[in-house]
Design a protein around this motif. Structure first.
Motif, PDB file in Angstrom:
ATOM      1  N   LYS A 194      64.990  67.116 -28.389  1.00 49.70           N
ATOM      2  CA  LYS A 194      64.162  66.034 -27.593  1.00 49.70           C
ATOM      3  C   LYS A 194      65.139  64.903 -27.203  1.00 49.70           C
ATOM      4  N   ASP A 195      66.354  64.809 -27.286  1.00 54.80           N
ATOM      5  CA  ASP A 195      67.223  63.776 -26.950  1.00 54.80           C
ATOM      6  C   ASP A 195      68.813  64.220 -27.079  1.00 54.80           C
ATOM      7  N   PRO A 200      72.050  62.000 -27.435  1.00 51.55           N
ATOM      8  CA  PRO A 200      72.624  60.862 -27.373  1.00 51.55           C
ATOM      9  C   PRO A 200      74.320  61.311 -27.520  1.00 51.55           C
ATOM     10  N   ILE A 218      68.335  60.895 -18.607  1.00 47.40           N
ATOM     11  CA  ILE A 218      68.423  62.047 -19.265  1.00 47.40           C
ATOM     12  C   ILE A 218      67.330  62.945 -18.694  1.00 47.40           C
ATOM     13  N   ILE A 253      65.541  66.750 -19.505  1.00 46.60           N
ATOM     14  CA  ILE A 253      65.495  67.924 -20.557  1.00 46.60           C
ATOM     15  C   ILE A 253      64.283  68.865 -20.214  1.00 46.60           C
ATOM     16  N   ILE A 268      72.607  64.766 -18.128  1.00 51.39           N
ATOM     17  CA  ILE A 268      72.689  63.423 -18.523  1.00 51.39           C
ATOM     18  C   ILE A 268      73.544  62.752 -17.547  1.00 51.39           C
ATOM     19  N   ASP A 276      68.171  65.790 -33.797  1.00 48.46           N
ATOM     20  CA  ASP A 276      66.984  65.093 -34.697  1.00 48.46           C
ATOM     21  C   ASP A 276      66.183  66.596 -35.230  1.00 48.46           C
TER      22      ASP A 276
END
Length: 398
Positions: free
Chosen positions: A46-47, A49, A58, A60, A78, A95
């Motif tokens: 979901k991210d 970093p 970003i 996705i 990104i 995550d």
């Protein structure tokens, strides 16, 4: 209990028993694989970093899965600032439940994103065949990044300076090592109004500032009218994107031939002599500072085109010599528009006749003093002017 009542109870008991059996069969016949599989929902990034830089943006797109099989890999794009020059980057964190999922390349592992997208794989720890993929691409965005802080071009464009016949480019852009100030030298035609010139500046820098002596302001994209007339100053300051590096430039504007002679000079007749005694002519004539900076007194660097009254006269003999002089003692020099004096010295040669010579002056500009004089071209002394000549004639008589 009568027979009818007994039949009703038996019937109700049978119906209840059938329901229980049917419910039991339905529960036991439903296979495990038909239950919702949370893997496909939980195995998502979901991210993304990064350890090395905070991204600007970003995007996705998650993988597509049909009947428990990935049919199309996900994509992550990104956008990072241009100040991050290295594309050796790594995922900072994912995550995901580490007991259920593996990520490859692993968190913290640097990969080279300069060659295109890097594929990341998420797999189930208890079922390695269950995998999804993300192709991660890194691009630059935001304001351009400038490592350098330097001026690369300087001009007075005709379109912005109607008093000029053509565009004038700087003759030199000098960066002086070990000094806090650099210099830009511009030579304009004689008669140019130094007080009303609009520069066009190109630079390899994030920002360009200017000042005329009262604080720096951002230099306008279209330029602005500047007073370059002496003793005014005009400074430029180029700054890099990080604000950690800057260079200052002092802009010098003048003309090619700042010394104006009314040539030739003819002295009064001089009596012949022993070749040692001299006749001095102080302030025999004047010269004019036509430029934009003070000019000090100076002597010629050579004498050429000598004419003697007899053949085979020693060619290295300087019968006539000269110098230009500042009549205003205690000043920095002859100021723009003012007049200086010319001194001439004649040796009393034993040979009578006409003697003539051409004195050659090579004025140079000292950046440290902002004065025109004659210093050998050296550290922050620039030979930006033309050669100036003065013809002098004298007649020796018995």
């Amino acid at each position: 209990m009568n027979v009818l009542s007994s039949l009703k109870v038996a019937l109700l008991y049978g119906v209840f028993a059938s329901i229980v059996v049917l419910a039991s069969r339905c529960s036991s016949d439903d296979p495990v694989e038909n239950a919702p599989d949370v893997f496909w929902e939980e195995a998502r990034l979901k991210d993304f970093p990064l350890n090395e830089v905070v991204y600007l943006d970003i995007s996705i797109v998650h993988p597509e899965v049909v009947n428990g099989v990935e049919t199309k890999a996900g994509k992550i794009e990104i956008t990072i600032p241009r100040s991050q020059t290295s594309l050796m980057l790594s995922l900072k964190k994912a995550d995901l439940d580490n007991n259920k999922y593996n990520v490859s390349p692993f968190v913290g592992e640097q990969k080279d994103f300069s060659k295109g997208a890097v594929r990341y794989t998420i797999s189930a720890t208890n079922s390695p065949t269950k995998v999804v993929h993300y192709d991660v691409n890194v691009v630059y965005g935001g304001a351009p990044f400038f490592v350098n802080a330097k001026v690369t071009g300087f001009a007075f464009e005709k379109s912005k300076n109607p008093g000029l016949d053509a565009t004038i480019d700087a003759v030199k852009i000098m960066e002086y090592d070990n000094y806090s100030e650099n210099a830009i030298y511009v030579i304009v035609p004689e008669g140019t109004d130094f007080s009303k010139l609009t520069p066009t500046v190109t630079y390899d820098a994030a920002k360009l500032f200017y000042t005329t002596g009262s604080g720096f302001d951002l230099y306008p994209a279209n330029g602005t009218s500047i007073d370059f007339s002496y003793p005014k100053h005009f400074y430029l300051q180029a700054e890099n994107s990080l604000g950690t590096k800057s260079k200052n430039y002092n802009v010098i504007v003048d003309i090619k031939d700042p010394i104006r002679f009314d040539s030739p000079i003819t002295t009064a007749n001089v009596k012949t002599g022993d070749g040692i005694a001299v006749e001095n002519f102080f302030a025999i004539a004047t010269w004019t500072n036509r430029g934009n900076h003070p000019i000090t007194g100076m002597s010629p660097v050579q004498y050429k085109d000598k004419i003697y009254p007899i053949p085979n006269y020693p060619g290295d003999a300087n019968i006539v010599t000269t110098s230009i002089h500042n009549p205003n003692g205690g000043t920095v020099g002859v100021l723009p528009g003012e007049k200086g004096e010319i001194n001439v010295r004649v040796k009393r040669s034993p040979i009578a006749g006409l003697f003539s010579t051409t004195a050659v002056f090579e004025p140079t500009f000292s950046f440290d003093t902002r004065i025109i004089s004659y210093w050998p071209v050296d550290d922050r002394v620039e030979g930006i002017f033309g050669v100036q000549t003065l013809v002098i004639q004298t007649t020796l008589e018995d």
